[in-house]
Design an enzyme around this catalytic site. Structure first.
Site, PDB file in Angstrom:
ATOM      1  N   SER A   1      85.670  54.004  53.075  1.00 19.31           N
ATOM      2  CA  SER A   1      86.842  53.293  52.581  1.00 19.31           C
ATOM      3  C   SER A   1      86.702  52.835  51.128  1.00 19.31           C
ATOM      4  CB  SER A   1      87.100  52.122  53.535  1.00 19.31           C
ATOM      5  OG  SER A   1      88.271  51.449  53.212  1.00 19.31           O
TER       6      SER A   1
ATOM      7  N   GLY B   1      82.062  41.817  58.675  1.00 13.79           N
ATOM      8  CA  GLY B   1      81.747  42.826  59.679  1.00 13.79           C
ATOM      9  C   GLY B   1      81.268  44.112  59.031  1.00 13.79           C
TER      10      GLY B   1
END
Ligand code: 16G
Ligand code: ZN
Length: 520
Positions: free
Chosen positions: A65, A491
């Protein structure tokens, strides 16, 4: 028995020493050079998952990403384009760290009662990172232990989700990249025709030097004119560097290579094109239009269409703790739409949004989509409207269910939904920016010894551990007008994040810095 094939293949993908892997919010994510064995094992798991669900097609996406160019990552996509169920995440972690792969595979097979002969197709895609092609081969090697692999090469993450869904659900669209393009361009062009809009949709997009650039280019048509900056996918070191949605959102400033004209709308994608943010310049002022804004724009647009079509719908907006406090107030008080909060991460938001006829979820960072329930889509298709205005609204709503990616947030379909919402309502980016004013806000990253010591409740808005810290945060927050702050473990990175907002920028910065000090 499968053990021979498995051991022969796994020898080709040795696990790096002294590294542990954890399947987190966005799958596995770390330096690309460390991921070969993990991606191989995820390939194995994906075909086990396919076997578990009776041979349906599963997806594997290789991407990190918005992370730096040297990182990479991998995640598994379930048959309807959803994330791997949380119950299976521990299996992914178990295999990635296994020192005895045969035993661990056998363990999962027996615990889940899997008939490995049922394994079907796994479709694979990757973003444009240097380590992508090698990891893609590792994934295929793993998949072929039990199942069949089909590589689509470079894709955006949402395209991979689309492909998984369309392989299992032919009504969703043709299972090819071309099918994805046709579905989107078809819906956009039909909406433009319905509203008799002659001028093409036009915008400049910062593609983060990532896969969004070539994929957007494929969508150009007479009615869609897109100028792309930061489109260099050949220079592997340029991905997400000083550009892209995450850079723009975090730094609240323009990406490189973009000289804005005042009061003109621009947008930025992230490296795998599942996030989009918008902005414009007003002299020296930079106005960001982030995920919160996309949610409010689309919700009020949909509301108008529902009214015109005289259709009732239960609509809700799902936010995370990062949503600006003034966006929440605007949604509840002005738009009068209920707001729910969930922890960060698409898997949480997506599920909550499925509880509504129309569930809009957008993270402030620009990741999100609008989900329409199957029953609601059916009711739209069977609804009758006698006025021409009502008919047009009804048709537009149906086309929006096709345009907006129903599997996951998609920068490409969100981009078009926003451009259409603005154009049809004759709203400029400046009008959009005036819907409400954001509270000044700031994000901090704190490196701590053990981020897992930070446990939260109430959709990550309050800490329960370490004991006592929340009370200290509360005491600090109370001293600032419209103050709010929260702490949560990342996370995706080995760090803790601190968010602060307050009535003034100075207060917001001070509050955030003081909360950070508590953690040191
Ligand atoms: C992942 C999530 C994204 C979230 C981000 C938070 C998915 C597909 N992506 O990228 O939604 O905003 O993690 O990162 O769920 P953090 O936990 O490091 O703050
Ligand atoms: Zn992304």
């Amino acid at each position: 028995m499968f053990t021979d094939t498995l051991s022969a293949a796994s020898v080709r993908h040795p696990k790096p020493p002294n590294t542990t892997f954890a399947y987190g919010t966005a799958g596995f994510r770390t330096l690309g050079s460390l991921l070969d064995s993990t991606v191989f094992r995820v390939g194995v798991l994906a075909s086990l998952r396919s076997a578990k669900v009776g041979g349906k097609t599963i997806g594997v996406m290789i991407t990190a990403s918005h992370n730096p160019p040297e990182d990479n990552g991998v995640k598994v996509v379930d048959p309807l384009g959803e994330m791997l169920p949380q119950l299976w995440e521990p299996y992914a972690t178990q295999l990635a760290n296994s020192d005895n792969l045969e035993d661990d595979v056998r363990d999962i097979v027996s615990r889940e009662n899997i008939d490995v002969a049922q394994a079907g197709l796994v479709v694979v895609g990757m973003d444009t990172r240097e380590t992508g092609p090698q990891l893609l081969r590792a994934a295929i090697d793993g998949i072929e232990v039990f199942g069949r692999a089909k590589s689509f090469g470079e894709l955006t993450t949402p395209q991979l989700h689309y492909l998984v869904r369309s392989h299992n659900d032919p009504g969703f669209g043709e299972p090819s990249e071309d099918g994805y393009n046709k579905k989107i361009v078809g819906a956009v062009e039909e909406i433009l025709r319905l509203w008799n809009i002659q001028e093409p949709l036009e915008i400049t997009v910062d593609a983060a030097n990532g896969v969004g650039a070539p994929k957007l280019r494929n969508l150009s048509s007479n009615s869609i004119i897109i100028t792309i900056v930061n489109s260099n996918t050949q220079d592997k070191s340029a991905l997400n560097v000083e550009c892209g949605a995450d850079y723009v959102k975090t730094n609240q400033k323009l990406p490189s290579n973009l000289q804005p004209r005042d009061h003109q709308l621009y947008s930025s994608f992230d490296g795998d094109a599942d996030r989009v943010v918008f902005y414009y310049a007003d002299g020296p002022r930079f106005q960001l239009l982030d995920g919160d804004r996309i949610a409010t724009l689309l919700a009020s647009f949909l509301n108008k269409l529902l009214q015109q079509a005289k259709v009732e719908a239960k609509m809700g907006i799902i936010q995370t703790a990062y949503a600006n406090g003034n966006s929440t107030r605007y949604i509840q008080e002005t738009l009068q739409i209920p707001v729910d909060f969930t922890p960060t991460g698409v898997k949480h938001l997506h599920h909550k949004a499925q509880e509504y006829d129309i569930g809009l979820y957008f993270e402030a960072n620009g990741h999100g989509t609008v989900l329409f329930s199957d029953d609601f889509i059916d009711s739209l298709k069977s609804a009758q409207s006698c006025s021409p205005e009502g008919k047009r609204a009804l048709k537009t709503l149906i086309l929006l269910t096709e345009l907006i990616n129903q599997t996951v947030g998609d920068s490409i379909s969100d981009l078009f939904a926003v451009l259409l919402a603005l154009r049809i309502q004759d709203k400029t980016c400046v009008d959009w920016g005036r819907d409400y004013t954001e509270l000044p806000n700031k994000l901090f990253k704190v490196l701590v010894k053990d981020r897992f010591a930070f446990k939260t409740t109430d959709a990550e808005r309050r800490l329960v551990e370490p004991a006592g810290v929340q009370a200290q945060i509360d005491a600090l927050v109370a001293a600032y007008a419209q103050g709010r702050s929260f702490v949560r473990a990342s996370g995706t990175e080995n760090a803790v994040r601190v968010y602060s907002e307050a009535a003034s920028a100075a207060d917001c910065a001070e509050l955030g810095a003081r909360v950070c000090q508590l953690l040191e």
